[in-house]
Design an enzyme around this catalytic site. Structure first.
Site, PDB file in Angstrom:
ATOM      1  N   TYR A  38     151.896  -6.743  51.841  1.00 56.54           N
ATOM      2  CA  TYR A  38     151.775  -7.854  52.795  1.00 56.54           C
ATOM      3  C   TYR A  38     153.098  -8.629  52.803  1.00 56.54           C
ATOM      4  O   TYR A  38     154.155  -7.998  52.829  1.00 56.54           O
ATOM      5  CB  TYR A  38     150.537  -8.682  52.409  1.00 56.54           C
ATOM      6  CG  TYR A  38     150.063  -9.581  53.520  1.00 56.54           C
ATOM      7  CD1 TYR A  38     149.984  -9.131  54.840  1.00 56.54           C
ATOM      8  CD2 TYR A  38     149.707 -10.898  53.268  1.00 56.54           C
ATOM      9  CE1 TYR A  38     149.579  -9.968  55.862  1.00 56.54           C
ATOM     10  CE2 TYR A  38     149.284 -11.736  54.281  1.00 56.54           C
ATOM     11  CZ  TYR A  38     149.237 -11.267  55.582  1.00 56.54           C
ATOM     12  OH  TYR A  38     148.844 -12.102  56.587  1.00 56.54           O
ATOM     13  N   LYS A  93     129.728   9.640  64.443  1.00 56.19           N
ATOM     14  CA  LYS A  93     130.870  10.478  64.845  1.00 56.19           C
ATOM     15  C   LYS A  93     132.016  10.272  63.852  1.00 56.19           C
ATOM     16  O   LYS A  93     132.743  11.207  63.510  1.00 56.19           O
ATOM     17  CB  LYS A  93     131.317  10.144  66.270  1.00 56.19           C
ATOM     18  CG  LYS A  93     130.280  10.463  67.343  1.00 56.19           C
ATOM     19  CD  LYS A  93     130.164  11.940  67.650  1.00 56.19           C
ATOM     20  CE  LYS A  93     128.993  12.209  68.585  1.00 56.19           C
ATOM     21  NZ  LYS A  93     128.822  13.634  68.911  1.00 56.19           N
ATOM     22  N   GLU A 135     132.696   8.586  74.024  1.00 56.75           N
ATOM     23  CA  GLU A 135     131.388   9.121  73.627  1.00 56.75           C
ATOM     24  C   GLU A 135     130.253   8.434  74.367  1.00 56.75           C
ATOM     25  O   GLU A 135     130.266   7.208  74.560  1.00 56.75           O
ATOM     26  CB  GLU A 135     131.209   8.906  72.110  1.00 56.75           C
ATOM     27  CG  GLU A 135     130.020   9.619  71.503  1.00 56.75           C
ATOM     28  CD  GLU A 135     130.173  11.144  71.494  1.00 56.75           C
ATOM     29  OE1 GLU A 135     131.273  11.640  71.219  1.00 56.75           O
ATOM     30  OE2 GLU A 135     129.164  11.825  71.785  1.00 56.75           O
ATOM     31  N   ALA A 196     127.303  14.358  82.397  1.00 56.23           N
ATOM     32  CA  ALA A 196     128.573  14.600  81.719  1.00 56.23           C
ATOM     33  C   ALA A 196     128.603  15.972  81.063  1.00 56.23           C
ATOM     34  O   ALA A 196     129.493  16.797  81.313  1.00 56.23           O
ATOM     35  CB  ALA A 196     128.777  13.501  80.672  1.00 56.23           C
ATOM     36  N   ASN A 285     119.437  15.814  72.594  1.00 57.19           N
ATOM     37  CA  ASN A 285     119.204  15.187  71.294  1.00 57.19           C
ATOM     38  C   ASN A 285     118.456  13.861  71.469  1.00 57.19           C
ATOM     39  O   ASN A 285     118.680  13.171  72.444  1.00 57.19           O
ATOM     40  CB  ASN A 285     120.548  14.903  70.613  1.00 57.19           C
ATOM     41  CG  ASN A 285     121.234  16.183  70.183  1.00 57.19           C
ATOM     42  OD1 ASN A 285     120.648  16.986  69.506  1.00 57.19           O
ATOM     43  ND2 ASN A 285     122.468  16.358  70.609  1.00 57.19           N
TER      44      ASN A 285
HETATM   45  N1  LIG Z   1     123.994  19.285  71.799  1.00 64.79           N
HETATM   46  C1  LIG Z   1     125.072  18.612  72.128  1.00 64.79           C
HETATM   47  O1  LIG Z   1     126.148  18.812  71.565  1.00 64.79           O
HETATM   48  C2  LIG Z   1     125.038  17.589  73.183  1.00 64.79           C
HETATM   49  C3  LIG Z   1     123.884  17.247  73.812  1.00 64.79           C
HETATM   50  N2  LIG Z   1     123.888  16.323  74.805  1.00 64.79           N
HETATM   51  C4  LIG Z   1     122.603  15.957  75.388  1.00 64.79           C
HETATM   52  O2  LIG Z   1     122.656  16.142  76.780  1.00 64.79           O
HETATM   53  C5  LIG Z   1     121.875  15.131  77.396  1.00 64.79           C
HETATM   54  C6  LIG Z   1     122.670  14.525  78.542  1.00 64.79           C
HETATM   55  O3  LIG Z   1     123.768  13.828  78.029  1.00 64.79           O
HETATM   56  P1  LIG Z   1     124.958  13.355  79.006  1.00 64.79           P
HETATM   57  O4  LIG Z   1     125.360  14.458  79.893  1.00 64.79           O
HETATM   58  O5  LIG Z   1     125.957  12.710  78.144  1.00 64.79           O
HETATM   59  O6  LIG Z   1     124.208  12.234  79.875  1.00 64.79           O
HETATM   60  P2  LIG Z   1     124.314  11.850  81.426  1.00 64.79           P
HETATM   61  O7  LIG Z   1     123.619  10.549  81.544  1.00 64.79           O
HETATM   62  O8  LIG Z   1     125.709  11.956  81.891  1.00 64.79           O
HETATM   63  O9  LIG Z   1     123.475  12.978  82.173  1.00 64.79           O
HETATM   64  C7  LIG Z   1     122.100  13.107  82.042  1.00 64.79           C
HETATM   65  C8  LIG Z   1     121.628  14.128  83.060  1.00 64.79           C
HETATM   66  O10 LIG Z   1     120.303  14.537  82.734  1.00 64.79           O
HETATM   67  C9  LIG Z   1     119.522  14.431  83.903  1.00 64.79           C
HETATM   68  N3  LIG Z   1     118.140  14.097  83.563  1.00 64.79           N
HETATM   69  C10 LIG Z   1     117.697  13.119  82.762  1.00 64.79           C
HETATM   70  N4  LIG Z   1     116.348  13.117  82.753  1.00 64.79           N
HETATM   71  C11 LIG Z   1     115.962  14.119  83.578  1.00 64.79           C
HETATM   72  C12 LIG Z   1     114.709  14.600  83.991  1.00 64.79           C
HETATM   73  N5  LIG Z   1     113.575  14.034  83.583  1.00 64.79           N
HETATM   74  N6  LIG Z   1     114.676  15.653  84.837  1.00 64.79           N
HETATM   75  C13 LIG Z   1     115.815  16.224  85.269  1.00 64.79           C
HETATM   76  N7  LIG Z   1     117.046  15.804  84.918  1.00 64.79           N
HETATM   77  C14 LIG Z   1     117.104  14.769  84.065  1.00 64.79           C
HETATM   78  C15 LIG Z   1     120.157  13.301  84.718  1.00 64.79           C
HETATM   79  O11 LIG Z   1     119.742  13.441  86.073  1.00 64.79           O
HETATM   80  P3  LIG Z   1     120.268  12.421  87.223  1.00 64.79           P
HETATM   81  O12 LIG Z   1     121.675  12.870  87.496  1.00 64.79           O
HETATM   82  O13 LIG Z   1     119.353  12.682  88.355  1.00 64.79           O
HETATM   83  O14 LIG Z   1     120.193  11.058  86.651  1.00 64.79           O
HETATM   84  C16 LIG Z   1     121.626  13.568  84.485  1.00 64.79           C
HETATM   85  O15 LIG Z   1     122.108  14.538  85.393  1.00 64.79           O
HETATM   86  C17 LIG Z   1     121.474  14.159  76.308  1.00 64.79           C
HETATM   87  O16 LIG Z   1     120.156  14.407  75.955  1.00 64.79           O
HETATM   88  C18 LIG Z   1     122.354  14.482  75.158  1.00 64.79           C
HETATM   89  O17 LIG Z   1     121.736  14.297  73.905  1.00 64.79           O
HETATM   90  C19 LIG Z   1     125.032  15.713  75.240  1.00 64.79           C
HETATM   91  C20 LIG Z   1     126.212  16.001  74.642  1.00 64.79           C
HETATM   92  C21 LIG Z   1     126.298  16.931  73.525  1.00 64.79           C
HETATM   93  C1  LIG Z   2     125.673  15.403  70.293  1.00 71.40           C
HETATM   94  C2  LIG Z   2     125.991  14.371  71.280  1.00 71.40           C
HETATM   95  O1  LIG Z   2     127.129  13.975  71.408  1.00 71.40           O
HETATM   96  C3  LIG Z   2     124.949  13.864  72.142  1.00 71.40           C
HETATM   97  O2  LIG Z   2     123.812  14.312  72.064  1.00 71.40           O
HETATM   98  O3  LIG Z   2     125.269  12.964  72.945  1.00 71.40           O
HETATM   99 MG   LIG Z   3     127.311  12.265  72.647  1.00 72.65          MG
END
Ligand SMILES: NC(=O)C1=CN([C@@H]2O[C@H](COP(=O)(O)OP(=O)(O)OC[C@H]3O[C@@H](n4cnc5c(N)ncnc54)[C@H](OP(=O)(O)O)[C@@H]3O)[C@@H](O)[C@H]2O)C=CC1
Ligand SMILES: CC(=O)C(=O)O
Ligand SMILES: [Mg+2]
Length: 422
Positions: A38, A93, A135, A196, A285
């Site tokens: 420091y 993370k 994230e 996403a 998840n």
């Molecule tokens: N295993 C892994 O490594 C990872 C898993 N994931 C999982 O993926 C999922 C999405 O995450 P992410 O992409 O970041 O989130 P987003 O919010 O960007 O996207 C969610 C998507 O899921 C759709 N959705 C949600 N509910 C429904 C439903 N009942 N019927 C149909 N479509 C549905 C949404 O539809 P709409 O566009 O119409 O709103 C949207 O397109 C999460 O559950 C996350 O845990 C994510 C990242 C990593």
């Molecule tokens: C694993 C992760 O990043 C998610 O489910 O959003």
């Molecule tokens: Mg995530």
């Protein structure tokens, strides 16, 4: 309260709250030590950094420090629970960065009223980090946010839910389809979710050989088809000319289901309708689109993956982001480009075909594990991920011209104890 729920809460609460702490790396016992750490000693590195910003890598922790930044708008599959509620995931993370790649990280949860406010906040603090891991930011805002920050920052900015997930999904998918006796080029793919993770996964699968016309993507309103109005440009890229409207229509005869949407959205009837040797990545998840026990009961020929640690075939971005950032940081890459992502896919895919070390078998309490239906991808505790993915990513950064340092002399890394190369 269930045992599992209580155990998870206790894990986070006891013996001290949270999962991460900060440690000292230099002596601080004496007045002399403090005079170096420091005032007055600290003024010297300040002057050096003001003279040349690159000196921040020499005199501070910047080069091994990643900010994990969220607005809490898409926390796992739990939805928009806000910035503060995302903190356990962001700390998590950080645990994974440190445990698997020796990277220090700090979580930052931003209450932002707009994507622009989020971008401005992150851009203003970016310089002091080695990299930025975005994230759990929901689509479509995440696309604009990441693009703007990549343009404004000269350190790697990486939306893990997009690219980390896509890299791991592509590696697992190539292996799963080979085991199923199918080719990605011919596979008919149903993607539940159009956010996403889903958009990035499908884009990378197309780069790896999947045909866009063989992909049916669904969101909350059902199949994304060319007659639909109000599609954002990211969904519109995947609009297909089809009369299918629901998952029930789309899943009929499909080779592959990728779920990145929400819990329990795939039923026994859905999986029953898939083609022989179906590949089901139910990656939401914490609760997948279909429970693996149900999937296996209904379809003994399924090749099944989830995002969870407690079932075989964990297709989760934990297999990507720690090692991708390690490689990027060690060559001071200005960005994480497509070449680095593709290198990570191949390193991960290929590692699954090698014999599994005893330490992994012990950690998973298994007699044996080998490339096949229940082992399409390495497990996160496999120390070889650090060696293989990190080396491949660093080499790709050098070869593609985004590295500001040569391929590290201390590579390949055999342990997180080696990351400083001293
Ligand atoms: N295993 C892994 O490594 C990872 C898993 N994931 C999982 O993926 C999922 C999405 O995450 P992410 O992409 O970041 O989130 P987003 O919010 O960007 O996207 C969610 C998507 O899921 C759709 N959705 C949600 N509910 C429904 C439903 N009942 N019927 C149909 N479509 C549905 C949404 O539809 P709409 O566009 O119409 O709103 C949207 O397109 C999460 O559950 C996350 O845990 C994510 C990242 C990593
Ligand atoms: C694993 C992760 O990043 C998610 O489910 O959003
Ligand atoms: Mg995530």
């Amino acid at each position: 309260m269930s045992d599992a729920r209580q155990a998870a809460l206790d894990y986070h609460a006891k013996p001290i709250p949270g999962k991460l702490s900060i440690e000292l790396t230099k002596p601080t016992a004496t007045a002399k030590d403090l005079a170096l750490a420091y005032s007055p000693g600290v003024a010297e590195p300040c002057r050096e950094i003001a003279r040349d910003p690159e000196n921040a890598y020499r005199y501070t922790g910047k080069g091994n420090l990643v900010a994990v930044i969220s607005d809490g708008s898409a926390i796992l599959g739990l939805g928009n629970l806000g910035a503060l509620a995302s903190k356990p995931v962001m700390e998590g993370k950080g645990v994974l960065f440190k445990r698997f790649a020796g990277i220090n990280s700090v979580d930052i949860e931003v209450n932002a009223e707009s994507p622009q406010a989020f971008i401005d906040t992150v851009a203003r603090i970016a310089d002091t980090w080695g990299g930025i891991n975005l994230e759990d930011i929901k689509a479509p805002e995440c696309f604009e946010i990441e693009q703007a920050l990549i343009e404004q920052c000269n350190i790697p900015v990486f939306h893990d839910d997009q690219h980390g997930t896509a890299i791991v999904t592509a590696a697992g998918m190539l292996n799963a389809l080979e085991i199923a006796g199918k080719r990605l080029e011919d596979a008919s793919i149903v993607c539940m979710g159009a956010g996403a993770a889903a958009i990035a996964c499908m884009k990378l699968l197309v780069s790896c050989g999947a045909r866009a016309e063989n992909i049916v993507m669904l969101d909350r309103r059902g199949v994304i088809h060319t007659e639909r109005d109000g599609l954002n440009p990211y969904k519109a890229m995947f609009a297909v000319d089809t009369d299918k409207r629901t998952l029930d229509d789309a899943i009929d005869g499909a080779d592959v289901f990728v779920g990145l949407s929400g819990p329990g959205l795939m039923s026994a009837d859905h999986i029953r309708k898939m083609a022989p040797n179906p590949v089901v990545f139910a990656c939401t998840n914490p609760d997948p689109e279909i429970h693996p026990d149900l999937a296996r009961e209904v379809r003994p020929d399924v090749i099944m993956a989830t995002g969870r640690s407690d079932y075989p075939n964990q297709v989760n971005n934990v297999l990507g982001f720690p090692f991708i950032f390690r490689g990027a940081l060690d060559v001071r890459a200005t960005r994480i480009n497509e070449e680095m992502k593709v290198a990570a896919v191949h390193a991960l895919k290929d590692l699954a075909r090698e014999p599994v070390p005893q330490a992994v078998l012990d950690a998973y309490e298994k007699e044996s594990m080998s490339f096949g239906r229940d082992y399409i991808i390495p497990t996160p505790v496999d120390v070889r991920l650090l060696e293989r993915i990190t080396s491949a990513v660093a080499q790709a950064a050098v070869d593609s011209g985004v590295a500001r340092r040569p391929y590290p002399a201390h590579y390949p890394l055999k342990s997180v104890d080696d990351v400083y190369g001293v």
